[in-house]
Design a protein around this motif. Structure first.
Motif, short mmCIF file in Angstrom:
data_model
loop_
_atom_site.label_atom_id
_atom_site.label_comp_id
_atom_site.label_asym_id
_atom_site.label_seq_id
_atom_site.Cartn_x
_atom_site.Cartn_y
_atom_site.Cartn_z
N HIS A 146 0.82 -1.20 0.00
CA HIS A 146 0.00 0.00 0.00
C HIS A 146 0.87 1.26 0.00
O HIS A 146 2.08 1.22 0.23
N ALA A 147 0.21 2.41 -0.26
CA ALA A 147 0.87 3.73 -0.21
C ALA A 147 2.09 3.76 -1.13
O ALA A 147 3.21 3.99 -0.71
N ILE A 212 1.30 -12.03 -0.21
CA ILE A 212 1.84 -11.19 0.86
C ILE A 212 1.24 -9.80 0.73
O ILE A 212 1.15 -9.25 -0.38
N ALA A 213 0.83 -9.21 1.86
CA ALA A 213 0.46 -7.80 1.91
C ALA A 213 1.34 -7.11 2.94
O ALA A 213 1.52 -7.64 4.05
N ILE A 214 1.91 -5.97 2.59
CA ILE A 214 2.59 -5.12 3.55
C ILE A 214 1.73 -3.87 3.68
O ILE A 214 1.69 -3.03 2.78
N ASP A 215 1.02 -3.78 4.79
CA ASP A 215 -0.09 -2.85 4.93
C ASP A 215 0.23 -1.79 5.98
O ASP A 215 0.37 -2.10 7.17
N CYS A 216 0.35 -0.54 5.54
CA CYS A 216 0.57 0.58 6.45
C CYS A 216 -0.71 1.39 6.66
O CYS A 216 -0.69 2.41 7.34
N LEU A 217 -1.81 0.94 6.07
CA LEU A 217 -3.06 1.71 6.11
C LEU A 217 -4.07 1.14 7.10
O LEU A 217 -4.67 1.87 7.88
N THR A 240 -1.30 1.79 10.82
CA THR A 240 -2.74 1.86 10.55
C THR A 240 -3.13 3.31 10.28
O THR A 240 -3.95 3.90 10.97
N LEU A 241 -2.55 3.88 9.23
CA LEU A 241 -2.76 5.29 8.92
C LEU A 241 -4.20 5.60 8.52
O LEU A 241 -4.65 6.74 8.66
N ALA A 242 -4.92 4.60 8.02
CA ALA A 242 -6.30 4.83 7.56
C ALA A 242 -7.34 4.32 8.55
O ALA A 242 -8.54 4.47 8.31
N GLY A 243 -6.92 3.71 9.66
CA GLY A 243 -7.88 3.22 10.64
C GLY A 243 -7.39 1.99 11.36
O GLY A 243 -6.74 1.12 10.76
N ASP A 244 -7.70 1.91 12.66
CA ASP A 244 -7.18 0.84 13.51
C ASP A 244 -8.04 -0.42 13.51
O ASP A 244 -7.55 -1.49 13.91
#
Length: 329
Positions: A146-147, A212-217, A240-244
């Motif tokens: 993401h991002a 694989i997902a590398i998720d910062c959102l 979790t920049l877009a929500g926890d």
């Protein structure tokens, strides 16, 4: 020496601080450049304190020159005074000098400037940790990063491509999508007009389920993606920049053997970080020196303009890494 201190009102001030005192095993690095990370913004906000024993000023990655070696660093390390190095820090990079354990140093890859080298340690170590140690990446896997305009994505995408992965990334806006074309992701999703859930569903139908997902959102749609990932998918949460919060169907998780993994580099013990850096030099440096993997530098500012540099990240303006110059390259 001087360092960028965080004032009580959260202003960043270029201030006098005590010179570093070397512990045994440490070296003194004269800092030429320091790169920014979102962890610096979190520390400034009071949400991400440095590990015990680290300086109170921010900065996780630097490049510079060794100016002094402690006795143990002379005998246990392979470093000499004058060596150009880049280093991974627990904190304290926004300064003129830093005391760094010799195991946290890497040689500056051939062909990289100090600005580029400063953008390497944290981002590349985070990329390696999550791609290969947490994610078990192998050639032919499909990755979601993401991002896509972030500094971390500017490293992870080309690194994954260099090791044979298919890469999906997300951005918001067609201009941002165009700005990351040089990273050569296989699929760029503009989430202003398309749902990542629908894209993953289509990828699965076309024979490319997500491994694989590398998720910062984060956000509520994480759980919505799970029906369309591969058996044994590793979904790695690094922020979790877009929500926890997200509803998750637990049946889907166990039926598909999905691994939901929380991961931060900064919390790893020194011996794990040292192992990651050693692997980077061994496995990734040849690809950096060949030009296959390079950091994307968005903007360079003098260290006295740290406030303006933070603003670039806070407003989401940066496409790649922002670097502070302490000395001329």
């Amino acid at each position: 020496m001087k360092a960028v201190m965080i004032a009580a009102n959260k202003d960043l001030l270029w201030s006098e601080v005590p010179d570093p005192v070397l512990a045994d095993g440490e070296v003194l690095v004269e800092i030429h450049a320091a790169a920014l990370n979102r962890a610096d913004l979190m520390q400034r906000a009071g949400n991400y304190p440095p590990p015990p024993g680290c300086p109170e000023w921010p900065g996780l990655e630097i490049a510079g020159v060794i100016r002094e070696l402690s006795p143990a660093a002379r005998t246990d390390g392979n470093w000499r005074i004058g060596d150009p190095v880049c280093a991974l820090l627990g904190g304290g990079g926004y300064a003129e000098y830093a005391a760094v354990h010799h195991s946290m140093l890497m040689p500056v890859p051939k062909g990289l400037s100090m600005v580029e080298a400063a953008a390497v340690p944290e981002a590349f170590a985070t990329a390696y940790l999550n791609l290969f140690m947490e994610g078990g990446a192998k050639s032919g896997d499909t990755l979601l990063m993401h991002a896509g305009a972030s500094g971390l994505a500017s490293v992870i995408i080309p690194m994954a491509k260099a090791f044979g992965l298919r890469v999906i990334t997300s951005v918001r806006g067609s201009e941002t999508a165009a700005s990351i074309a040089h990273l050569q992701a296989d699929v760029v999703v503009d989430t202003a007009g398309e749902s990542i859930v629908e894209v993953l569903k289509r990828e699965e139908e076309n024979g490319h389920p997500l491994n694989i997902a590398i998720d910062c959102l984060g956000s509520e749609w994480v759980g919505e993606c799970f029906p369309y990932v591969a058996f044994g998918c590793r979904w790695i949460m690094i922020a979790t920049l877009a929500g926890d919060l997200s509803p998750v169907n637990m049946r889907t998780m166990y039926m598909k053997n999905i691994r939901l993994i929380g991961s931060t580099l900064r919390s790893k013990p020194p011996e794990v970080k040292a192992r990651i850096l050693s692997k980077l030099v061994e496995e990734v440096w040849p690809r950096v020196e060949s030009g296959e993997v390079r950091p994307t530098i968005y903007k360079t500012l003098p260290i006295t303009e740290a406030e303006a540099a933070h603003g670039l990240l806070e407003r989401g303006e940066s496409i790649g890494k922002v670097v502070l110059m302490v000395r001329g390259d």
